[in-house]
Write an enzyme that holds these catalytic residues in place. Sequence first.
Site, short mmCIF file in Angstrom:
data_model
loop_
_atom_site.label_atom_id
_atom_site.label_comp_id
_atom_site.label_asym_id
_atom_site.label_seq_id
_atom_site.Cartn_x
_atom_site.Cartn_y
_atom_site.Cartn_z
N ASP A 94 8.20 -19.72 44.30
CA ASP A 94 9.20 -19.23 45.25
C ASP A 94 10.04 -18.15 44.60
OD1 ASP A 94 10.72 -20.65 43.45
OD2 ASP A 94 11.10 -22.34 44.79
N HIS B 2 -0.54 -21.40 44.27
CA HIS B 2 0.58 -21.35 45.23
C HIS B 2 1.70 -20.49 44.65
CE1 HIS B 2 3.16 -23.00 48.47
NE2 HIS B 2 4.13 -22.87 47.58
N ASP C 62 -8.18 -26.82 45.15
CA ASP C 62 -7.75 -25.43 44.93
C ASP C 62 -7.47 -24.76 46.27
OD1 ASP C 62 -7.14 -23.04 43.76
OD2 ASP C 62 -9.21 -22.45 43.36
N GLU D 176 1.17 -25.23 42.22
CA GLU D 176 2.30 -24.33 41.99
C GLU D 176 2.69 -24.30 40.51
OE1 GLU D 176 6.58 -23.11 43.98
OE2 GLU D 176 5.85 -25.17 44.24
#
Length: 513
Positions: A107, A430, A477, A486
């Site tokens: 993020d 991710h 995956d 992540e």
Amino acid sequence: MVAEVAEETKSKGWFWWLIVLVIGALVVIAATLTILRNFHHSAKPAPISGTIVEKYANALELALQFFDVQKSGKLVNNRIAWTGDSGLRDGSEENVDLSKGMYDAGDLIKFGFPMAFTATVLSWAILEYGYQMNAVKQLGHAQDLLKWITDYLINAHPSANVLYVQVGDPELDHKCWERPEAMTEKRPLVQVNMSFPGTEVAAETAAAMASASMVFKKINFTYSSTLLVHAQQLFIFADTYRGSYRYGDELLWAATWLYHATGNQLYLKYVTEQNGKEFASWGSPTLFSWVYKHAGTQVLLSRVNFFGTKDVSIPENLDLQLYRESAEAIMCALLPDSPTATSSRTESGLVWLIKWNSLQHPVASAFLAVLYSDYMLTSQTETLYCNGKSYKPEDLCKFAISQADYVLGENPMKMSYLVGYGTGYPKHVHHRGFSIPVDATTGCSDGFKWLNSFNPNPNVAVGALVGGPFFNETYIDSRNNSMQGEPTTYNSALIIALLSSLITSSPVVQSFA
């Protein structure tokens, strides 16, 4: 350490035997003092005495690159072609420059608590194994990355009792999928202060700055001194205005690093006589992570017990022994055939505790194990006893290697969980920056087409350590699988520390001085 003679010899030639014993003891004492002198006062890294292990050296170079990807701010000598400047106005609404630092994970939030832990672990790795990093030409890179974080932490602490601990709104951030270079949303700040204390994050930031001050002491003394002033102020703030939910381990962790950085006996007294009984969890094997610091503190204070320090009182020394015994309990829990071994392992031997970000704990445990092994070797401590069964330092190192090798591909999936290492690794990590093409034009919400795409990431996530396998040792995956896929800065700091410790076959503990 010098073993005392348990009984006097009563043989006919006792006098000559006594002379031989005295001479032998003096030789051992001289050798020990030589170790301690080198430990406390060595000005140069020791020469590399063992063979460089290429796979760990190569993996270290890759792992460091993930930090370059996570950088915010005006980039200098940018190593990653598809990244650019971002977060340039972070902090401007309150007239502080918080443009540097690193994004937490996939993020675009800057969380002060895990970022500070990342800096502490990276500092610890450099302090213990910087000479090994230097042998494979990665020390300068590691120091530069550390400074990128500590520059941010300095600015995040504009006054003694104020610390900015977050940039960005997680709820808003999770409604967007965009590259950091394209962010236009508001980036609100969160701070802790006397009215809204945050002991854990303030203490962890104190630990980060204290440990980093030692890294930079011989490189930039002025910068080092600045870090140490901030560390001391933050520790006082954290200890005086105690708040949030659980903070004892962070206070001990910070005080331990401040003791190493300053040599001030008051910090040693703080972690022993004053607060050890209340906060230390002696005798209980515990975790080491960005949330839990007991295990790290116990190993770090074992360093003091192994190598000695002057002016330690009897009560302090007894408490230091309790820290070391607690560290030994952790080591015994990690050794797979120990009578007290943890059963929290996969069938292939990976320490496994939680499904979210599962690799954090085995990698952290492996780093502590190899570090403790090196403390034993350097102090000539030959044996670790686990409920009557004895182990050598090499057994701890063997465990650490097993965890590192699992991460690098020796696992049932035959997959490297460090992206870019080997030929098989996750392709759908991710992460916003990895998943969106550099020439794509996206706003906050229309970038989700890249999250939901089945195509491999257009930007290879080189150096990212993904979350890791499930207990059944499978890995899915998928870019939507944030539980396993992540990467985080704190995981990366831990794998960097572990790989640095394994670069050569004959590491030697060095001085923090």
